[in-house]
Design a protein around this motif. Structure first.
Motif, PDB file in Angstrom:
ATOM      1  N   PRO B 156      46.035   4.312 -13.076  1.00 29.11           N
ATOM      2  CA  PRO B 156      46.564   4.013 -14.409  1.00 29.11           C
ATOM      3  C   PRO B 156      46.132   2.626 -14.903  1.00 29.11           C
ATOM      4  O   PRO B 156      45.752   1.768 -14.110  1.00 29.11           O
ATOM      5  N   ASN B 157      46.219   2.413 -16.196  1.00 29.41           N
ATOM      6  CA  ASN B 157      46.021   1.097 -16.793  1.00 29.41           C
ATOM      7  C   ASN B 157      47.333   0.323 -16.772  1.00 29.41           C
ATOM      8  O   ASN B 157      48.363   0.828 -16.311  1.00 29.41           O
ATOM      9  N   PHE B 158      47.300  -0.909 -17.269  1.00 27.34           N
ATOM     10  CA  PHE B 158      48.516  -1.718 -17.381  1.00 27.34           C
ATOM     11  C   PHE B 158      48.746  -2.089 -18.840  1.00 27.34           C
ATOM     12  O   PHE B 158      47.789  -2.378 -19.570  1.00 27.34           O
ATOM     13  N   LEU B 159      50.004  -2.103 -19.258  1.00 19.37           N
ATOM     14  CA  LEU B 159      50.314  -2.447 -20.644  1.00 19.37           C
ATOM     15  C   LEU B 159      51.688  -3.074 -20.766  1.00 19.37           C
ATOM     16  O   LEU B 159      52.678  -2.547 -20.256  1.00 19.37           O
ATOM     17  N   ILE B 160      51.731  -4.226 -21.431  1.00 16.29           N
ATOM     18  CA  ILE B 160      53.041  -4.775 -21.813  1.00 16.29           C
ATOM     19  C   ILE B 160      52.961  -5.237 -23.264  1.00 16.29           C
ATOM     20  O   ILE B 160      51.946  -5.783 -23.706  1.00 16.29           O
ATOM     21  N   GLU B 161      54.013  -4.979 -23.998  1.00 18.51           N
ATOM     22  CA  GLU B 161      54.076  -5.391 -25.394  1.00 18.51           C
ATOM     23  C   GLU B 161      55.508  -5.796 -25.700  1.00 18.51           C
ATOM     24  O   GLU B 161      56.447  -5.045 -25.404  1.00 18.51           O
ATOM     25  N   LEU B 162      55.691  -6.985 -26.229  1.00 21.18           N
ATOM     26  CA  LEU B 162      57.013  -7.435 -26.680  1.00 21.18           C
ATOM     27  C   LEU B 162      56.962  -7.578 -28.189  1.00 21.18           C
ATOM     28  O   LEU B 162      56.126  -8.326 -28.718  1.00 21.18           O
ATOM     29  N   ILE B 163      57.820  -6.860 -28.861  1.00 24.07           N
ATOM     30  CA  ILE B 163      57.847  -6.885 -30.321  1.00 24.07           C
ATOM     31  C   ILE B 163      59.192  -7.459 -30.743  1.00 24.07           C
ATOM     32  O   ILE B 163      60.236  -6.870 -30.479  1.00 24.07           O
ATOM     33  N   ARG B 164      59.144  -8.612 -31.383  1.00 26.01           N
ATOM     34  CA  ARG B 164      60.390  -9.283 -31.750  1.00 26.01           C
ATOM     35  C   ARG B 164      60.470  -9.405 -33.257  1.00 26.01           C
ATOM     36  O   ARG B 164      59.680 -10.095 -33.880  1.00 26.01           O
TER      37      ARG B 164
END
Lengths: 322, 322
Positions: B156-164
């Motif tokens: 798998p790939n890696f993904l992080i996203e923080l939406i504020r």
């Protein structure tokens, strides 16, 4: 009036000719008392035996669940059977698989499987209830209805399962599990899930304060579910409120999802090419194998003992083979 | 100590020889003040220009987010860069793609893409922040880090996203999106998600009262996510509590997930056969295309205007082609 058309009219006109008694097959008639739908205990098919009719009657009785829960299940069974009418063969499972129980008698279950005729897109329809007394008092009651399509149609299947572990606690799984990898077939995502607004019933349910998301402990179960799968856990302070939620929310929502399945999936005219068919065969086979192995294979022996569980699972395996 | 090994030691010993300056590459050193990790603004690669270093510095500055939010991002960037060490080329995006803004200046963004060297399993690592003033006052701030593997590794790939979208509202997407259909490859489900206990961080987060599940309005986004995907919406009564949650929960959990990705995915020795490689290429291509088209293609023009959005997306498309 697409929604009220019989499936065979859309899919395979030949099926009209193939049945010897389509006029009186399992019909949903308005009941004399209350709104409980009455479905004929007989599936009105010449091959059906008295024993088969007894098994069907036992299934449709749903003897351990509340009236709103029973109504919900009967409505779905009748809607599904009415649409496919004469395309479904009667259930011919052995009597000790149509109804079985644990040695101690604390757990019992009913199972009905109706295969589709060769001209039908339906491979088989499976209905079941399980009742098990809990050591802590009370009982666990599971009712389910699922419909599996064959390789002539690459649309999603249909699945509903209500798991009630107490009068104030219920888990609902309601989904059209995809049969193809939706990442590779984004058109299917659009056709079956986006254009049909299938996320709407999930959103509606989410608004009810007693409804919480439910995460299956099996990652495989999560993997085979669709992006609009309804998997919720409902906990109410009182039993009455649970019955209200079943009657006013789960009932219409489950009909809505079944309606989408009937109109846009099972009865859709699909062109399944050779390569797609091979892919479908492989994927269907894997999912069905895992359903027997993980889903039922782990809980059945615990509830009914190894011998009974093996008898039932061995019989089911014949239907689950693609 | 598998967790502290450099990826190339596990994957491709040749990479040790291929770098001209592996000793001083972007390292995470303990900071003089506070616990903010310090990463070298220079990626210490001979080809890096002063302009590239300015772009990198701008990215690592995360000028619009709180200290705990910035620390979280910097920790992840440094952990990832430290592990891959000299396998990553410096970012060579055009300066007006490394940093860009809307004509009115109300929205600005930073973008860094570092490609993996030919001996690396990493195709590229993408880091970004977006800041946009909201018409209602306040601002929208998105920070993200994703890592895409190439066809030599089917993990798998890696993904992080923080939406504020306000000081008291945050959406977190943290996932190892699978690159194969996990229904067809149940062994991969076991290897990457079950055996690594990836559902544990999701369960831990679920226990925090302010944390609610988040359902992306895009069914495609849901479809490409894994069965252990963390997609949550956090709403707190006060900003301070949000910073606490970021510091005490999101920070360790995101490191834990990145750790699983580094140890069990990116640095795993995988045998990818010809057929699997073709399948992977097709699926990666589709997902990346949709990421540009749906995910970014819809929001970028709105935030930055068509001209700027097209410039950035056209450049990104070159990296997203498999």
């Amino acid at each position: 009036m697409e929604a009220t058309m019989r499936c065979h009219l859309l899919h395979s006109p030949l099926s009209i000719l193939s049945s010897s008694s389509s006029s009186s097959s399992s019909t949903f008639s308005s009941s004399s008392s209350s709104r409980t739908p009455i479905i004929s205990a007989s599936s009105s098919f010449p091959m059906a035996t008295t024993q088969d009719e007894a098994g069907r009657r036992k299934f449709l009785d749903f003897p351990f669940v509340s009236a709103p829960h029973k109504n919900l299940m009967l409505d779905l069974v009748s809607t599904l059977e009415n649409r496919f009418d004469s395309q479904l063969l009667p259930c011919t499972l052995p009597p000790d698989v149509q109804h079985y129980q644990s040695q101690s008698g604390t757990a019992q279950a009913s199972l009905q499987i109706r295969s589709g005729q060769s001209n039908s897109p339906v491979d088989f329809v499976l209905g079941s209830w399980v009742h098990s007394e809990l050591p802590t008092g009370g009982s666990l009651d599971i009712t389910s209805l699922s419909a599996y399509l064959n390789l002539s149609n690459d649309s999603p299947n249909f699945l509903i399962e209500l798991i009630r572990s107490s009068p104030t606690m219920l888990v609902l799984i309601l989904d059209l599990p995809p049969r193809k990898d939706l990442v590779l077939w984004p058109d299917d995502l659009k056709t079956f899930y986006e254009d049909t607004h299938l996320d709407k019933p999930r959103q509606d349910l989410e608004k009810i304060p007693e409804v919480q998301p439910y995460y299956s402990s099996s990652l495989y179960v999560r993997t085979v579910s669709s992006p609009t799968a309804i998997m919720v856990r409902i906990e109410t302070p009182e039993e009455e409120r649970m019955e209200d939620i079943i009657r006013n929310h789960l009932d219409p929502i489950s009909k809505q999802v079944l309606g989408v399945w009937l109109d846009h999936c099972a009865c859709a005219k699909r062109d399944v090419g050779e390569a797609e068919r091979a892919h479908l065969k492989k994927r269907d086979g894997l999912i069905r194998g895992k359903t027997i192995e993980i889903d039922l294979g782990s809980s059945f022996p615990r509830l009914f003992g190894t011998e009974v569980a093996n008898r039932v699972l061995d019989t089911m395996r014949e239907y689950f083979t693609v």
